[in-house]
Design an enzyme around this catalytic site. Structure first.
Site, PDB file in Angstrom:
ATOM      1  N   LYS A 184       0.878  -1.176   0.000  1.00 43.69           N
ATOM      2  CA  LYS A 184       0.000   0.000   0.000  1.00 43.69           C
ATOM      3  C   LYS A 184       0.914   1.225   0.000  1.00 43.69           C
ATOM      4  O   LYS A 184       0.830   2.104   0.869  1.00 43.69           O
ATOM      5  CB  LYS A 184      -0.915  -0.076   1.243  1.00 43.69           C
ATOM      6  CG  LYS A 184      -2.063   0.896   1.249  1.00 43.69           C
ATOM      7  CD  LYS A 184      -3.156   0.624   0.211  1.00 43.69           C
ATOM      8  CE  LYS A 184      -4.156   1.777   0.256  1.00 43.69           C
ATOM      9  NZ  LYS A 184      -5.078   1.766  -0.894  1.00 43.69           N
ATOM     10  N   ASP A 217      -5.260  -3.407  -2.406  1.00 42.20           N
ATOM     11  CA  ASP A 217      -6.711  -3.331  -2.655  1.00 42.20           C
ATOM     12  C   ASP A 217      -7.004  -3.729  -4.099  1.00 42.20           C
ATOM     13  O   ASP A 217      -7.940  -4.496  -4.373  1.00 42.20           O
ATOM     14  CB  ASP A 217      -7.274  -1.942  -2.304  1.00 42.20           C
ATOM     15  CG  ASP A 217      -6.459  -0.782  -2.854  1.00 42.20           C
ATOM     16  OD1 ASP A 217      -5.361  -1.006  -3.403  1.00 42.20           O
ATOM     17  OD2 ASP A 217      -6.928   0.377  -2.725  1.00 42.20           O
ATOM     18  N   ASP A 241      -1.973 -12.372   5.619  1.00 43.23           N
ATOM     19  CA  ASP A 241      -3.004 -13.039   6.429  1.00 43.23           C
ATOM     20  C   ASP A 241      -4.360 -12.906   5.738  1.00 43.23           C
ATOM     21  O   ASP A 241      -5.098 -13.878   5.571  1.00 43.23           O
ATOM     22  CB  ASP A 241      -3.036 -12.391   7.816  1.00 43.23           C
ATOM     23  CG  ASP A 241      -4.080 -13.037   8.714  1.00 43.23           C
ATOM     24  OD1 ASP A 241      -4.185 -14.273   8.703  1.00 43.23           O
ATOM     25  OD2 ASP A 241      -4.793 -12.291   9.420  1.00 43.23           O
TER      26      ASP A 241
HETATM   27  C1  IPM Z   1      -3.177 -17.319  10.612  1.00 43.42           C
HETATM   28  C2  IPM Z   1      -3.909 -16.807  11.826  1.00 43.42           C
HETATM   29  C3  IPM Z   1      -2.920 -16.153  12.774  1.00 43.42           C
HETATM   30  C4  IPM Z   1      -2.337 -14.940  12.066  1.00 43.42           C
HETATM   31  C5  IPM Z   1      -3.493 -15.750  14.141  1.00 43.42           C
HETATM   32  C6  IPM Z   1      -4.166 -16.908  14.825  1.00 43.42           C
HETATM   33  C7  IPM Z   1      -2.423 -15.184  15.032  1.00 43.42           C
HETATM   34  O1  IPM Z   1      -4.949 -15.969  11.450  1.00 43.42           O
HETATM   35  O2  IPM Z   1      -2.241 -18.108  10.776  1.00 43.42           O
HETATM   36  O3  IPM Z   1      -3.557 -16.960   9.488  1.00 43.42           O
HETATM   37  O4  IPM Z   1      -2.932 -13.844  12.083  1.00 43.42           O
HETATM   38  O5  IPM Z   1      -1.277 -15.087  11.488  1.00 43.42           O
HETATM   39 MN    MN Z   2      -5.266 -15.898   9.279  1.00 44.24          MN
END
Ligand code: IPM
Ligand code: MN
Ligand code: NAD
Length: 350
Positions: A184, A217, A241
Site C-alpha cells: 500500500k 486493494d 493473512d
Molecule cells: C493465521 C492466523 C494467525 C495470524 C493468528 C491466529 C495469530 O490468522 O495463521 O492466518 O494472524 O497469522
Molecule cells: Mn489468518
C-alpha cells in the site's frame, strides 16, 4: 537418523485433525518420529503454561519440524496463549516464509464463474516475522476519552529482501513465470516505499521472472476478476493473512488450505490455515484435508518430494471421488461424512 517431529495439536478441532494427519504420514513408511506436546488452552488454564522455558531451544536442537493443529479457545478471550505459542515460534525460530498455496483441486470447488483448475493456482509467500505483528506500540490513557493506541509496523531491509528473494527463488524452482508484490505504497510511504525498493532490487537479480508491484486493494479485486494472472504473490504479514483467507475461499475453503512457516534448512512449523473452529469442535465435522496437505508441505521441507506427491494425489482423488465433510457439501453436493470416515478412506487410498 529418523526425522523428529513435534506434534502440537492445540485447541478445538486441532487435535481432531492432527490425529488424522499423523496417521496418514505414518502410513507412508518414512523414518519419521513423532512426539506429542499438549500446549494449548487446556494446559494454559490448568497450570499457566504457554510454552515451557527452554522448549524453543529443544526444538532448535532436537527437531526437524513442528506439525501444528490450531490454537484459540473461547475460555481464553484475550488469545494470549495463542500468541505465546504460535507467534512465539514464528518469531523466535525466525520462520520468515509463510508459504500458503492457493491451488484449486477440483473445478467444482471454485466459487468463480468460469475459473477452474487452470485459472486458480497461485501461491502466497507472506512475510512472517515483522510487519504489524511484532506487538510494537502501546496504549496511553487506557480506558479514558483521551485514549491513544499505537500499533507500529516494522519493515526492515533485511526482512523484506529475504522474503522477496524467497518468492523469486520459489518461482524459479517451480518454473513459474510471474511474481507479484502487494503493498500500500501509495499511502504507507515509508514502510511500503522500502518494500518497493527492496522488491525492485530483488527483481533485478532475477531477470527471467516477470515482476510486478501492486496495491493490495487492487490485487484483492483482481484475484476475483482474473486469478489466472498470478503465480506467486509476496506481501507483508497482515496483507498476507488477509489475502490467504481470500485465497482459501477461492480454492474450496479453510477446510482445504495448508501452510508452512519456514526457514529453509532449519526447524520449521507446518499448520493448516484454519483456526480451532470452536463452532464445530468435538462434532466430527472438521475437514482433515487441510491438515493432510499441510503434512505434504512438511514432507517437501524434510526432503521427501515423492511421498509429498503421493499424499497430495491421494487427497485429490479423495476430493474428486470420495466422502467429504459438511463444509464441502455446498460445493460438491452429496451427503456429509465425518472426519474419521474421510480419514479412513484417505488411509486406504495411501
Ligand atoms: C493465521 C492466523 C494467525 C495470524 C493468528 C491466529 C495469530 O490468522 O495463521 O492466518 O494472524 O497469522
Ligand atoms: Mn489468518
Ligand atoms: P477458524 O478458521 O477457526 O473458523 C472459521 C470458519 O471456518 C468456522 O465456521 C469453522 O467452522 C470453519 N472451519 C475452519 N476450519 C475448518 C475445517 N478444517 N473443517 C471445516 N470447517 C472449518 O477461524 P475463527 O473462527 O476466526 O477463529 C477461531 C479461533 O481460532 C480463534 O481463537 C482464532 O484466533 C484462532 N485461529 C487460530 C489459527 C491458528 O492456530 N493458526 C488460525 C486462525 C484462527
Amino acid at each position: 537418523m529418523p526425522h523428529r517431529i513435534a506434534v502440537i495439536p492445540g485447541d478445538g478441532i486441532g487435535p481432531e485433525v492432527a490425529k488424522v494427519g499423523v496417521r496418514l504420514l505414518e502410513r507412508l513408511g518414512l523414518p519419521l518420529q513423532f512426539e506429542w506436546f499438549d500446549f494449548g488452552a487446556e494446559r494454559y488454564l490448568k497450570d499457566g503454561t504457554i510454552l515451557p522455558r527452554g522448549f524453543l531451544d529443544t526444538l532448535r536442537r532436537d527437531f526437524d519440524a513442528v506439525y501444528f493443529g490450531a490454537v484459540g479457545d473461547p475460555r481464553v478471550p484475550g488469545n494470549e496463549h495463542a500468541k505465546g505459542i504460535l507467534l512465539a515460534m514464528r518469531f523466535e525460530l525466525d520462520l520468515y516464509i509463510n508459504l500458503r498455496p492457493c491451488i484449486l483441486i477440483d473445478d467444482r470447488l471454485s466459487p468463480l464463474k468460469g475459473k477452474g483448475r487452470n485459472e486458480l493456482r497461485f501461491t502466497v509467500l507472506r512475510e512472517n516475522t515483522e510487519g504489524l505483528y511484532t506487538g510494537t506500540g502501546g496504549v496511553f490513557k487506557k480506558g479514558t476519552a483521551d485514549e491513544v493506541a499505537q500499533e507500529v509496523e516494522i519493515n526492515t531491509r533485511k526482512g523484506v529482501s529475504r522474503i522477496c528473494e524467497a518468492a523469486f527463488a520459489f518461482a524459479e524452482r517451480r518454473g513459474l513465470a510471474r511474481v507479484c508484490m502487494a503493498d500500500k505504497a501509495n499511502v504507507l510511504l515509508h514502510g511500503h516505499g522500502l518494500w518497493r525498493r527492496a522488491f525492485a532490487d530483488t527483481a533485478q537479480r532475477h531477470p527471467a521472472i516477470q515482476a510486478k508491484a501492486m496495491y493490495v486493494d487492487a490485487l484483492a479485486m483482481d484475484l476475483i476478476r482474473q486469478p489466472e494472472a498470478y503465480d506467486v504473490i509476496v506481501t507483508n504479514n497482515l496483507f498476507g493473512d488477509i489475502l490467504t483467507d481470500l485465497g482459501a475461499a477461492l480454492t474450496g475453503g479453510l477446510g482445504l488450505a495448508a501452510s508452512g512457516n519456514i526457514n529453509p534448512g532449519r526447524v520449521s512449523l507446518f499448520e493448516p490455515v484454519h483456526g480451532s473452529a470452536p463452532d464445530i469442535a468435538g462434532q466430527g465435522k472438521a475437514n482433515p484435508i487441510a491438515m493432510a496437505l499441510t503434512g505434504a508441505l512438511m514432507l517437501e521441507h524434510l526432503g521427501y518430494p515423492q511421498e509429498a506427491n503421493r499424499l497430495t494425489a491421494a487427497v485429490e482423488a479423495q476430493v474428486r471421488d470420495g466422502a467429504h465433510t459438511p463444509d464441502l457439501v455446498p460445493l460438491l453436493g452429496g451427503t456429509a461424512a465425518t472426519t474419521d470416515q474421510v480419514a479412513d478412506e484417505l488411509y486406504k487410498r495411501l
